[in-house]
Design a protein around this motif. Structure first.
Motif, PDB file in Angstrom:
ATOM      1  N   LYS A  76      26.834  35.631  36.370  1.00  0.00           N
ATOM      2  CA  LYS A  76      26.246  34.686  35.786  1.00  0.00           C
ATOM      3  C   LYS A  76      24.808  34.770  36.058  1.00  0.00           C
ATOM      4  O   LYS A  76      23.909  34.195  35.150  1.00  0.00           O
ATOM      5  N   ALA A  77      24.183  35.237  37.083  1.00  0.00           N
ATOM      6  CA  ALA A  77      22.817  35.192  37.559  1.00  0.00           C
ATOM      7  C   ALA A  77      22.267  36.389  36.475  1.00  0.00           C
ATOM      8  O   ALA A  77      20.930  36.741  36.646  1.00  0.00           O
ATOM      9  N   GLY A  78      23.100  37.296  36.130  1.00  0.00           N
ATOM     10  CA  GLY A  78      22.493  38.350  35.136  1.00  0.00           C
ATOM     11  C   GLY A  78      21.942  39.713  36.024  1.00  0.00           C
ATOM     12  O   GLY A  78      20.937  40.319  35.709  1.00  0.00           O
ATOM     13  N   VAL A  79      22.621  39.762  37.197  1.00  0.00           N
ATOM     14  CA  VAL A  79      22.204  40.722  38.053  1.00  0.00           C
ATOM     15  C   VAL A  79      23.300  41.955  38.035  1.00  0.00           C
ATOM     16  O   VAL A  79      24.337  41.737  37.999  1.00  0.00           O
ATOM     17  N   ARG A  80      22.817  43.134  38.305  1.00  0.00           N
ATOM     18  CA  ARG A  80      23.343  44.432  37.745  1.00  0.00           C
ATOM     19  C   ARG A  80      24.453  44.469  38.980  1.00  0.00           C
ATOM     20  O   ARG A  80      23.847  44.298  39.967  1.00  0.00           O
ATOM     21  N   HIS A  81      25.646  44.739  38.609  1.00  0.00           N
ATOM     22  CA  HIS A  81      26.752  44.983  39.725  1.00  0.00           C
ATOM     23  C   HIS A  81      28.002  45.615  39.309  1.00  0.00           C
ATOM     24  O   HIS A  81      28.011  45.926  38.170  1.00  0.00           O
ATOM     25  N   LEU A  82      28.644  46.213  40.159  1.00  0.00           N
ATOM     26  CA  LEU A  82      30.027  46.894  40.128  1.00  0.00           C
ATOM     27  C   LEU A  82      31.005  46.361  40.732  1.00  0.00           C
ATOM     28  O   LEU A  82      30.806  46.448  42.209  1.00  0.00           O
ATOM     29  N   GLY A  83      32.366  45.914  40.500  1.00  0.00           N
ATOM     30  CA  GLY A  83      33.418  45.653  41.402  1.00  0.00           C
ATOM     31  C   GLY A  83      34.274  46.973  41.345  1.00  0.00           C
ATOM     32  O   GLY A  83      34.275  47.741  40.387  1.00  0.00           O
ATOM     33  N   VAL A  84      34.802  47.320  42.456  1.00  0.00           N
ATOM     34  CA  VAL A  84      35.406  48.563  42.630  1.00  0.00           C
ATOM     35  C   VAL A  84      36.820  48.049  43.078  1.00  0.00           C
ATOM     36  O   VAL A  84      36.989  47.320  44.369  1.00  0.00           O
ATOM     37  N   ASP A  85      38.042  48.315  42.397  1.00  0.00           N
ATOM     38  CA  ASP A  85      39.525  47.617  43.032  1.00  0.00           C
ATOM     39  C   ASP A  85      40.426  48.324  42.157  1.00  0.00           C
ATOM     40  O   ASP A  85      40.433  48.277  40.833  1.00  0.00           O
ATOM     41  N   PRO A  86      41.354  48.926  43.142  1.00  0.00           N
ATOM     42  CA  PRO A  86      42.559  49.595  42.485  1.00  0.00           C
ATOM     43  C   PRO A  86      43.464  48.934  41.723  1.00  0.00           C
ATOM     44  O   PRO A  86      44.486  49.525  41.089  1.00  0.00           O
ATOM     45  N   SER A  87      43.289  47.261  41.842  1.00  0.00           N
ATOM     46  CA  SER A  87      44.576  46.712  41.653  1.00  0.00           C
ATOM     47  C   SER A  87      44.210  46.077  39.997  1.00  0.00           C
ATOM     48  O   SER A  87      43.658  45.165  39.946  1.00  0.00           O
ATOM     49  N   GLU A  88      44.734  46.774  39.261  1.00  0.00           N
ATOM     50  CA  GLU A  88      44.440  46.632  37.704  1.00  0.00           C
ATOM     51  C   GLU A  88      44.675  45.127  37.241  1.00  0.00           C
ATOM     52  O   GLU A  88      44.104  44.283  36.639  1.00  0.00           O
ATOM     53  N   SER A  89      46.083  44.595  37.976  1.00  0.00           N
ATOM     54  CA  SER A  89      46.555  43.385  37.744  1.00  0.00           C
ATOM     55  C   SER A  89      45.466  42.278  37.728  1.00  0.00           C
ATOM     56  O   SER A  89      45.239  41.265  36.997  1.00  0.00           O
ATOM     57  N   VAL A  90      44.780  42.207  39.026  1.00  0.00           N
ATOM     58  CA  VAL A  90      43.743  41.255  39.281  1.00  0.00           C
ATOM     59  C   VAL A  90      42.397  41.747  38.835  1.00  0.00           C
ATOM     60  O   VAL A  90      41.647  40.760  38.423  1.00  0.00           O
ATOM     61  N   ALA A  91      42.057  43.017  38.341  1.00  0.00           N
ATOM     62  CA  ALA A  91      40.824  43.420  37.954  1.00  0.00           C
ATOM     63  C   ALA A  91      40.764  42.826  36.765  1.00  0.00           C
ATOM     64  O   ALA A  91      39.584  42.688  36.234  1.00  0.00           O
ATOM     65  N   GLU A  92      41.884  42.791  35.893  1.00  0.00           N
ATOM     66  CA  GLU A  92      41.764  42.282  34.574  1.00  0.00           C
ATOM     67  C   GLU A  92      41.142  40.712  34.266  1.00  0.00           C
ATOM     68  O   GLU A  92      40.382  40.462  33.464  1.00  0.00           O
ATOM     69  N   PHE A  93      41.332  40.199  35.408  1.00  0.00           N
ATOM     70  CA  PHE A  93      41.006  38.683  35.344  1.00  0.00           C
ATOM     71  C   PHE A  93      39.522  38.416  35.661  1.00  0.00           C
ATOM     72  O   PHE A  93      38.870  38.006  34.946  1.00  0.00           O
TER      73      PHE A  93
END
Ligand code: SAM
Ligand code: TMP
Ligand code: ZN
Length: 416
Positions: A127-144
């Protein structure tokens, strides 16, 4: 209640961090994957392993003796959602705010989160417009997370993925991780990844359950498959040095029944705060590096479990109704070790849609939505989500008003 430790000699294995000897101090026996809530028709296909824990006699890292394949725990059907608790949501909103104010202030800052789950922390960064990347193998929760506009790479963070991220996005000013670093046996690979990805003046910040609280409160059910390591300031300081970094700050935090936030930097970049030395000294006084402390812990665990099973059997004999509250991952340890099944606890109420209609792993207690709790209220409720006690007890005030009592078992069995 089974107690495999009493019937055989404890084993020793090589420390996952330093190669020293891990001396076993407790064996919880055969346990299922804690977040693997079973469909009623699939109870025959559960994965079990031996949950045993020990301390390295060289680097003092407390760790499990058996490692289960990572894809057994984290996959497209992983049900845990961080945003299930309002308090946890607020906690991560606060952390994101602090990171934005203090560490992400340069020209075009970049943050990577290891174990971003449903985006509970990165949402605020996005929301603050800052460059980011989440890494997570669990697709079920990553979709949210993705649905909220958070940028996620579905996969495991390790040395290889870190190199790819560095090549595609450049160096990270902050690598953040909550309740995930301790889940990863291959921390050598993680630190090599951090070495590749972290900007020269960047920080690796991670928070996890704190061993000091686990021992002090006899919070034995914090030990389950996902918590491969139980960190302390002392063991993390030694580990950081071994992997070429410096532990520069620690902060004790109240979430999840007692956690610690560790800040790690490249050597020479920052001087360690006084808190690091203070916590290491306090841990020495508490005996966290002494194998004998864990013999005491082990004997308290056995007493605690015997008292809990005794109480549940007594309530059953009196014809009282007992349900569980919160199908937590940690409840797998207490339910399986104490052999508490649907005969003692009729069902467990939980707010997570992905857990409802399923059975608790190993013990097969049906899981129902939170709304079932009051329809009608039981006589007693076993508070399996005790780490969210304040939030839940306040939310469910009607239960106590109706004469119900909560059963708590940490630090000892008592009614509230
Ligand atoms: N960070 C969130 C929090 O504190 O609530 C989620 C914690 S959850 C207990 C652990 C998360 O780590 C899961 O979403 C899991 O899929 C993820 N995970 C496990 N191993 C990982 C790895 N090697 N790299 C990235 N994420 C990982
Ligand atoms: P955790 O201990 O791993 O955070 O898991 C908490 C579990 O408890 C999760 O499945 C959601 C559930 N829960 C409720 O059912 N009601 C609540 O009010 C809270 C805070 C959690
Ligand atoms: Zn070691």
């Amino acid at each position: 209640m089974t107690d495999p430790a009493s019937s055989r000699t404890a084993r020793a294995v090589e420390c996952r961090i330093c190669g020293g000897t891990v001396s076993e101090f407790f064996d919880f026996g055969r346990q299922p994957v804690s977040d693997s809530f079973v469909r009623p028709e699939s109870t025959g296909s559960e994965f079990f392993f031996r949950l045993a824990v020990g301390i390295c006699t060289s680097c003092t890292m407390v760790q499990q003796l058996e490692e289960i394949p990572r894809q057994e725990m984290f996959h497209e059907d992983y049900p845990y959602r961080s945003s299930g608790s309002t308090r946890i949501y607020e906690h991560f909103e606060r952390i994101a705010g602090n990171l934005l104010d203090v560490a992400l202030t340069g020209a075009d800052p970049f943050i990577v989160e290891i174990g971003s789950n449903d985006g509970v922390m990165l949402k605020t960064i996005q929301k603050a417009g800052v460059r980011h990347l989440g890494v997570d193998p669990s697709e079920s929760v990553a979709e949210f997370a993705k649905a909220d506009g958070v940028r996620v790479r579905v996969g495991f963070f390790d040395e290889d993925s870190a190199a790819q991220i560095a090549a595609e996005d450049g160096p990270a000013d902050v690598i953040f991780s909550a309740n995930t670093t301790s889940h990863i046996p291959y921390l050598d690979s993680i630190f090599r990844g951090v070495e590749i990805l972290l900007a020269p003046e960047g920080v690796f910040v991670f928070e996890d359950r704190y061993l000091g609280d686990i021992v002090a409160q006899n919070a034995f059910d914090q030990i389950y498959d996902e918590h491969f390591y139980l960190f302390s300031a002392g063991s993390v300081r030694t580990m950081a040095e071994r992997f070429g970094f410096t532990l520069v700050d620690v902060e004790h935090i109240a979430v999840h029944g007692g956690s610690m936030r560790y800040t790690v930097a490249r050597p020479g970049q920052r001087s360690p705060t006084a808190a690091v030395g203070e916590f290491v000294a306090r841990e020495r006084t508490q005996g966290l590096a002494d194998p004998e402390s864990y013999q005491r812990f082990a004997s308290e665990v056995r007493d605690n479990c015997a008292a809990l099973v005794g109480l549940l059997r007594e309530l059953r004999a009196q014809g009282r109704t007992v349900v569980g509250y919160g199908a937590t991952a940690k409840s797998a340890t207490v339910l399986n070790f104490c052999e508490i099944g649907p005969d003692l606890v009729s069902h467990v109420c939980d707010s997570t849609p992905a857990k409802q209609g399923r059975l608790t792993p190993g013990t097969h207690i049906p899981i129902k939505p939170s709304e079932a709790f009051s329809a009608p209220y039981p006589d007693y409720a076993l508070l399996l989500a005790w780490n969210h006690a304040d939030e839940i007890i306040a939310k469910e005030q009607g239960f106590r008003d109706a004469g119900g009592r909560w059963i708590r078992y940490v630090p000892h069995v008592h009614l509230v």
